[in-house]
Every structure is written in C-alpha cells, then in structure tokens.
Design an enzyme around this catalytic site. Structure first.
Site, mmCIF file in Angstrom:
data_model
loop_
_atom_site.group_PDB
_atom_site.id
_atom_site.type_symbol
_atom_site.label_atom_id
_atom_site.label_comp_id
_atom_site.label_asym_id
_atom_site.label_seq_id
_atom_site.Cartn_x
_atom_site.Cartn_y
_atom_site.Cartn_z
ATOM 1 N N GLU A 1 85.676 109.806 148.139
ATOM 2 C CA GLU A 1 84.909 109.193 147.045
ATOM 3 C C GLU A 1 83.956 108.154 147.623
ATOM 4 O OE1 GLU A 1 87.182 108.403 143.523
ATOM 5 O OE2 GLU A 1 88.576 110.028 143.978
ATOM 6 N N GLU B 1 100.005 111.839 137.321
ATOM 7 C CA GLU B 1 99.505 110.856 138.296
ATOM 8 C C GLU B 1 100.680 110.515 139.202
ATOM 9 O OE1 GLU B 1 96.388 109.283 139.093
ATOM 10 O OE2 GLU B 1 97.759 108.815 140.718
ATOM 11 N N GLU C 1 88.728 117.101 142.375
ATOM 12 C CA GLU C 1 87.724 116.037 142.446
ATOM 13 C C GLU C 1 87.178 116.042 143.883
ATOM 14 O OE1 GLU C 1 87.650 111.470 140.766
ATOM 15 O OE2 GLU C 1 89.248 112.058 142.084
ATOM 16 N N GLU D 1 83.951 108.746 136.899
ATOM 17 C CA GLU D 1 84.696 107.495 136.727
ATOM 18 C C GLU D 1 84.023 106.311 137.426
ATOM 19 O OE1 GLU D 1 88.560 108.136 138.451
ATOM 20 O OE2 GLU D 1 87.760 108.407 140.463
HETATM 21 C C1 NOJ Z 1 91.769 108.773 139.371
HETATM 22 C C2 NOJ Z 1 91.286 110.036 138.745
HETATM 23 O O1 NOJ Z 1 90.149 110.522 139.427
HETATM 24 C C3 NOJ Z 1 90.959 109.766 137.296
HETATM 25 O O2 NOJ Z 1 90.423 110.917 136.676
HETATM 26 C C4 NOJ Z 1 92.209 109.290 136.599
HETATM 27 O O3 NOJ Z 1 91.870 108.913 135.283
HETATM 28 C C5 NOJ Z 1 92.824 108.085 137.305
HETATM 29 N N1 NOJ Z 1 92.968 108.315 138.703
HETATM 30 C C6 NOJ Z 1 94.193 107.765 136.719
HETATM 31 O O4 NOJ Z 1 95.063 108.839 136.950
HETATM 32 CA CA CA Z 2 89.309 109.694 141.635
#
Ligand code: NOJ
Ligand code: CA
Length: 670
Positions: A172, A374, A460, A466
């Site tokens: 990222e 997560e 991703e 985000e």
């Molecule tokens: C990072 C992820 O890329 C995002 O999409 C997610 O909302 C957050 N982590 C929390 O899980």
């Molecule tokens: Ca991310």
C-alpha cells in the site's frame, strides 16, 4: 468443472540451433523474442534476451545460494535440452477474458551440478513475453535452506519505470516514475519502457516460496531479493527438491499490450477444483465506508455500523438495485483490541448483529452475504478457527469472505515471506473445500493463482479507496497507474464508487469521530464523479464494490451505471493508454459492453473507434461524462449523462476533465 482444454499442438521438437555446446536458445512463436541460455567455464548459469534482434537483457545471472555447503549456482554441466511447443485454448469460469490462448515455445535445460545436484531450468517464450522457473533436486539432504536468489535482470538500456519500492510487509505504497537506473528497489510488477518496448517484471504461481522483490545492484541491473524469515533464511524446504515460482517478463509494443496479455495466468496450473459452478462474479455494497470516515464504528457502541437494522437496510438496497451481495465489517467480537493483542472470534457476532435473522432476510431477498474475517495479522488465532469459521458461515448460507491482515504477524514474520505465503495458501484451500470465494485484503501479491483456485477471486495489494478517508489520499495518476502495474498481476478490490467526493454529507454528520491517527479534516477523493464510475470498469474485480454509503446513491442518476454494469464479463480489451497518464478499457458481458476511461491530472480527449462492438448491431450508449466545467480540484461533482445510438462504425470522442474520466454502457438493442 467446465474447463475445455484443446491442445492443438504439443510435442518434443529438437529445434535448437546451438551456437556452442553450452549455449542454447529458444524463440517466441512469432520469432520476435529470442532467449539464450549460457553456461560459462565455471558452470555458472545465465540467460540473455533479445527483442526484434536488439539486446533487451544482457547476460543475467541465474541460481541460488544455500546453507550447509549445498551449491546451487556453480559447477553445472549441461546434460541435455528438451524443446516443446504448445498452443492451447482454455477457459476459466470468470475473468477479464473467459477464453484464453496459451501459445509458447519451451526450452527445458537439464543440468548436473556438484554432489549430484540436478537442475532443470524451464524457459517458456511467448509472443508477449517469457517466464522461467527452477526445478532443483538435491540428493541426500533432509532439508534445504536458501539464503539468496541470484536471478538478475540486466537491462541492456536505461528506461522509465513505474513501481512501488520493495517492502516485505505492504504494497500500500505510492507509485513512482523513475529512470530504471534511479530505481533503487522495486516490488513487482515493475513496468518500464526501454528502447521503444514496454515490459513488466513479475512472478507467476507463487505457492510455497517467499515473494520476489528487485534490488538495483548498479546501473540498470536488478537482482531478486526475497522476503526473508525472521532468522534471515529466505526459503526452507523439507527434503531436497523444490520448484520456484516463474520469473516473468511481459513484453509489448504498446503499453496496453501488457494489460491484454494473459502470460501470468498461462504460467499457472490448470483449475484444481472439481466444480466451479458455485463461483460467480458479483457486485456488492457494504457496511464499510462509514467506518473509514468515522461516522460508524467497527466496535460495538452507539455508532456501530453492523447492526441488524443497518444490515437489512443494505440488503433492501442491494435487492432494489441489481446488486448481488452485501458485505459487513465489524460484526464479530474482537474489534475492541484491534491494533493490540487481537483475538477476533469468527463465530461470535456482536449482540446487536442477529446474523441468523440477517442471513434469513438476505436469502428471502435473493441477496448474498459476503462475510468478513479481519485477523489483525494474528494468523495463529485465525488458523486455529479456520475450519470452524468457514463451516459456520456455510451453515448460515455465506459462501464469500473478505479477509484482512492489518497488523504485524506473530513471531516477527514478514507479511510477504514464505511462512505467510503458506498461510494464504492454506486459507484458499480451506475456503475451496467449503465452496467459499475470497477477497483478501493485505494479501500476498497476486501471481495468477486464480487459474488453479478460481475461488481466490480478488484482493487488495495496493493503495485502495480507504487511503482517501484518512490520508492525503491517492493522487489522480494512481488510477491510471494501477492498470499498468498492480493489475497486471490480477484483479484488485480497490472499492471504487465514492459519490460524496468531498465528504460533505459525512462532515455534517454529528456522530462523526476520528478513529485514526491522522487529522483527516481535509481528506477527500481526488477524482471527478465520472472517474469514479470509470474505475468500476478500469480496475477489474470480479467482486466489484460500490463503496459509498448507500444514502449517497439513493436517487442519484449516475448510479444507473452501476445498476446496468455486469462484472461477469466474457472479454476485455485495453484500447489505449500510457502508464500514469490515461487508460481506456472495454469489457463485454453477454451482449452488452462497458467502457471506462480515465486520465491523470491533465484534461484530455481520446478518439476511440467503436469497432469493438458487434458489426451490424445498434447499441444504446449511455454516456456518463465529466461536465464541461468539471475539474477534480474545485468542481469534481459536475457530470452529464447523454444517450445516443452507436454502431461499430462510429468513433467515440471521450472528453475527460483534469482528474476525470468517462463511463459508457452500450446496451444491445434487440
Ligand atoms: C484494511 C482493509 O483494507 C479495509 O478494507 C478494512 O476495512 C480494514 N482493514 C478493517 O478490516
Ligand atoms: Ca488495506
């Protein structure tokens, strides 16, 4: 499984024209790319590549270094060379293109080294590039510890390269455009132009190995630098045999040729699943963006996003808008400690999220649920619950999961080392057993595994939407960089489609709290509205999200594009573009076509012949363009929608504002 494999031509051909006993070569089917394998007096290995009779890669080293006196790089003797040619057409259940051609010439160089070491170097040369892999067999050892990879890419000339810096924990990062000679490290894909040729270095079929990054060792010479284990070892194996992923170089005359290449997929193993009819592309919305903007929270409190009532609101919206699925984050226990000692529980919903009732409601409305796991990086906690978690979801009718790895790994492991590559693989295989598809955030980079496991749908692995919520965001060039770099590896869950570009509605929300470290008062999305629509087409993902809060779509005329959009395309073509400047892509889904075009911070108009349409048919083109006064900086919301009838004989004039774009749906008339 619906995979038709028609091998038109495969055979062992002794076509080699050997310049000397220890030099052997293979050319692409069209003869334009020539790869020469070289063995010097010390039995050291190298290769060189020419494109159109011009040196492209000067002799570049091959081999590995290992511990405990195992010699994997020198003292080799040529045993023989086998040549083969394949030309096959294969099909995948989903993808940018469902029918692909795999046409290459192969040269397998068999070598014998010290202490009985055997090595086959397998080179495949296609019209659109090349790949090679190492297949080692070291007799009489219980294990192997690799300490370095020597593979080099010695560019014959300097050029301009687009890449992110090498990093063993995250992708990222912001893309840079630098001279090759000024690029100190890079993650792959690294895309560059040199001597009138576009090329991109990456890898294919990363299944049990650390990821490869590149390190500049002087001038325009790059060497593989593998993500290590905490003890510095790069890769470890039980026993004495191992196969590496393919090292790949895609090569094209036009930049868009790289996007239109399927070399990475062609170098992966065929589908390993017995059936794939349970896997299908979907559009989705989700309880997500509100959390990133701070108007909702993952954790249970008075701003909790994943409540039963909110879930039903999203399901209703999906059902009413031709959207197949809804995703919910922050639904399970464990978010209290996110960023600390995470112990997420994957079968314990928060008290205000009645998952059984939500699943029942979704089923009744014909909407799928995309679950969320997560991990916070705690893969041990995840692995301990893996089977149970997937079984439990399936019991609720949930067959699609978004995973996440936002946080450090146990034991100081790198995210991109072999240890975690094995973890990601375990998750893909477990999900496949439960007929569950995956969308992985903070993933290992894509290397085409989706061919073998089509349930590994999207991921991703670059700066996604985000970042606009809580940082300076992604600059206008980012979206026209991704298709030429990150997306060469495979689909990306960027999550496009924010309509409240300046967060005007979110900022008015009294519930809004900043959950993140950075002062996000000036944050925004750095595009026009029309470019957000275009990104749904450009940034390919078989699970494509409309990422904004649904209240920002209600009653918005431009949302019709997403309603019409079909992510289950059969065929795609990148029509025009330059990395970091602009791009135009068209996809066919059934009888209809969807075109997305986007530009960086410069306004431009593209002239695109509509000859991709089926000749003789008329289409209703609905054009979602930047308004005449649109500009991403001070007038990003200006757009206009027009309709006209179009045939393959027409030429499109695609006008885009600075930081803008255009999206067109071509609906076939009956
Ligand atoms: C990072 C992820 O890329 C995002 O999409 C997610 O909302 C957050 N982590 C929390 O899980
Ligand atoms: Ca991310």
């Amino acid at each position: 499984m619906k995979r038709l494999l028609s091998i038109l031509c495969i055979g062992l051909l002794c076509l080699a024209s050997c310049a000397s006993p220890d030099t052997t070569e293979v050319t692409s089917p069209d003869g334009r790319i020539r790869l020469v394998f070289l063995l010097d007096d010390g039995g050291r290995l190298a290769y060189q590549v020419e494109v159109d009779d011009t040196l492209f890669l000067s002799p570049s080293a091959l081999g590995f270094q290992a511990r405990d006196g195992v010699n994997l790089s020198e003292g080799f003797r040529l045993l023989g060379t086998d040549f083969a040619e394949a030309d096959e057409t294969w099909h995948q259940p989903w993808g940018e293109n469902k029918t692909l051609r795999n046409h290459y010439r192969e040269m397998a160089v068999r070598l014998s080294g010290e202490a009985g070491v055997r090595l086959t170097l397998r080179f495949r040369v296609f019209d659109d590039g090349l790949g090679f892999r190492y297949e080692y067999d070291v007799p009489g050892v219980d294990s192997l510890l690799l300490t370095d990879e020597l593979t080099a890419f010695r560019m014959a000339r300097d050029g301009t390269a687009c890449s992110i810096p090498a990093n063993f924990d995250t992708y990222e990062l912001t893309y840079r455009t630098l001279p090759l000679s000024g690029t100190e490290t890079a993650n792959t894909p690294i895309t560059f132009r040199t001597g009138g040729v576009y090329a991109s270095i990456h890898e294919a079929a990363l299944t049990d190995f650390p990821e490869m990054t590149l390190m500049n060792t002087g001038g325009t010479v790059f060497k593989s630098e593998l993500a290590p284990w905490p003890d510095g070892i790069k890769a470890r194996f039980e026993g004495g045999t191992f196969k590496t992923p393919w090292r790949t170089v895609q090569i094209a005359r036009r930049a868009v040729g790289l996007i239109n290449s399927s070399l990475i997929l062609n170098l992966n193993e065929p589908c390993a699943l017995d059936s794939t009819d349970w896997i299908r592309p979907m559009k989705y919305v989700g309880v997500w963006w509100g959390m990133h903007l701070g108007v909702e929270s993952w954790v249970i409190n008075d701003r909790h996003g994943a409540t039963t009532a909110n879930a039903k609101r999203y399901i209703d919206f999906a059902a009413a808008n031709q959207i197949q699925a809804v995703m919910f984050e922050g639904w399970n226990e464990g978010w209290e400690n996110w960023g600390g000692n995470q112990r997420f529980d994957y079968t314990k919903p928060y008290a205000d999220f009645d998952i059984e009732e939500i699943a029942r409601y979704a089923r009744q409305k014909g909407v799928e649920i995309i679950g969320h796991h997560e991990t916070g990086g705690n893969i041990l906690n995840y692995e301990a619950q893996l089977d149970k978690a997937y079984r439990w979801y399936v019991g609720l009718g949930i067959h699609s999961v978004k995973t996440g790895y936002a946080g450090g790994l146990p034991g100081g492991h790198n995210h991109h080392g072999q240890y975690n590559v094995r973890h990601y693989r375990r998750v893909v295989e477990t999900a496949a057993r439960y007929h569950t598809t995956l969308d992985v955030h903070e993933p290992i980079k894509d290397t085409g595994i989706r061919r073998t496991y089509p349930n590994m749908m999207t991921r991703e692995g670059a700066r996604g939407m985000e970042w606009n919520a809580w940082s300076e965001g992604n600059a206008p060039e980012h979206h026209v960089m991704l298709p030429f770099t990150r997306l060469l590896a495979g689909p990306m869950d960027y999550t496009p489609g924010i309509f409240d570009i300046l967060y005007e509605r979110a900022k008015k929300n009294p519930a809004r709290k900043q959950w993140n470290m950075k002062d996000s008062k000036d944050c925004r999305v750095n595009t026009t509205l029309a470019k957000q629509l275009a990104c749904w087409v450009i940034l390919y993902s078989p699970l494509q999200m409309a990422a904004d809060m649904i209240e920002n779509y209600e009653g918005h005329p431009a949302f019709q594009f997403f309603r019409d959009f079909d992510p289950d395309c059969d065929w795609s073509e990148a029509l025009a573009g330059e990395p970091g400047d602009y791009v135009a892509v068209v996809r066919r889904a059934g009888e209809d076509f969807f075109l997305g075009a986007a530009t960086d911070e410069s306004a431009r108009t593209l002239r695109i012949p509509a000859d991709f349409l089926e000749p003789g048919r008329t289409y209703l083109a609905r054009i979602y363009a930047d308004g005449p006064d649109a500009d991403w900086t001070d007038n990003p919301l200006s757009y206009e929608i027009t309709e006209r009838r179009v045939t393959a004989a027409d030429t499109l004039h695609i006008r885009m504002a600075a930081g803008g774009g255009q999206a067109i749906s071509f609906i076939a008339e009956k």
